[in-house]
Design a protein around this motif. Sequence first.
Motif, PDB file in Angstrom:
ATOM      1  N   UNK A 141       0.846  -1.209   0.000  1.00  0.00           N
ATOM      2  CA  UNK A 141       0.000   0.000   0.000  1.00  0.00           C
ATOM      3  C   UNK A 141       0.870   1.243   0.000  1.00  0.00           C
ATOM      4  N   UNK A 142       1.824   1.257  -0.918  1.00  0.00           N
ATOM      5  CA  UNK A 142       2.730   2.384  -1.057  1.00  0.00           C
ATOM      6  C   UNK A 142       2.673   2.907  -2.486  1.00  0.00           C
ATOM      7  N   UNK A 143       2.921   4.208  -2.634  1.00  0.00           N
ATOM      8  CA  UNK A 143       2.905   4.855  -3.937  1.00  0.00           C
ATOM      9  C   UNK A 143       4.319   5.341  -4.268  1.00  0.00           C
ATOM     10  N   UNK A 144       4.672   5.206  -5.545  1.00  0.00           N
ATOM     11  CA  UNK A 144       5.981   5.668  -6.013  1.00  0.00           C
ATOM     12  C   UNK A 144       5.772   6.690  -7.116  1.00  0.00           C
ATOM     13  N   UNK A 145       6.238   7.914  -6.871  1.00  0.00           N
ATOM     14  CA  UNK A 145       6.119   8.955  -7.887  1.00  0.00           C
ATOM     15  C   UNK A 145       7.258   8.826  -8.895  1.00  0.00           C
TER      16      UNK A 145
END
Length: 374
Positions: A322-326
Amino acid sequence: MAAGGPGGSGPRYRAALHPDTWEQELEAIPMFMKRCPAEIDPERQPELACLQSLLFDQEKGPAELAGMYKNEGNEYFRERDYGRAIAAYSAGLRQECGDPALGAALLGNRAAARFRLGNYRSALNDAIQAKKLKPTHLKAIVRGALCHLELKNFSEAIAWCEEGLQIDSKEKKLLEIRAKADKLKRAEERDARKAKVMEKKEQCQKEMLLAAIKERNIKLVLEPSNEEEEISDGLAEISLDGFHSDSVTGAKVHLDADGNLNWPVLFLYPEHEQTDFIAAFHENSRFIDHLMVMFAELPPWDVERKYLPSNLELYFEDEEREEMYELNPEHTLLQVLQHPRYFVKAGTPTVLAFVKLSAFTKKYLSGKKVHRLS
């Protein structure tokens, strides 16, 4: 003149035929019937049952009865009433007359009727049984060969023809069937060889593709699956199903002539529930280059005119953590795919696009850990 006679006003004679339905009523009378029903109910049709018992007298022997049923079936066959013909031939076979020639004729004729109805397997079974009873029954052999031809059993059709031609080497029908079966058999074998060559070529291309993906350390996830399965080693075991695309275009990752990977890439715009699809995103192309093309003109759903290339943020999501990577828009697709936490699902890389600092973006990212790639 009697009251009930012509021109009279008295009641009609009770047994008279109705003027509107007299033809149908007359047809129901056994003496005037043009054809006999396939099945007769003795209780409801006693007259017909009586006539049938006279025709097929129980005092007649099985062979005589079987012959009469054969003749009846032949009449129906000439009238192209193949269903009743089959019923008649079957009734003849039930007599168990003990005459191999007559039994073979009944089976051969029933095979012909079943063939006309398109029941090729049933017809073939009859032809086989007829040939067992009388091996020289040429008509049964012809019908069996025709059935094999219709069932695309070309080798068997040729074998039946060869067997029949040993009996009569000039039988025209068998010569025609053998020629046609031989031609179709050679065409089938040619198509099989082509398919095998194509299969080998596809397998070779698949192995090259898998090797290229493994060499780049790109991780794949096969879907559907109850649990995500990271594929990093043993890529040679992955079937082509692992590279299918859920897109309507059916685009797949492929190697170009220069040995570079081209991927189908899906862009998601969660705020508007819209998507963009690039069928062949070159691995060395930058994301900003595609954004400049996709948003050269603002899409109709962007009523606030916010989706400008310079005003967008791109992310990929690590659903497991549940992590986002820009992403850095200046990065190439290959740089993103090689990230340790990027997993290609169903053969189609996916990227999410948001408007910078918008309320929707802040809400979507809230509660999730965000990593920014340099």
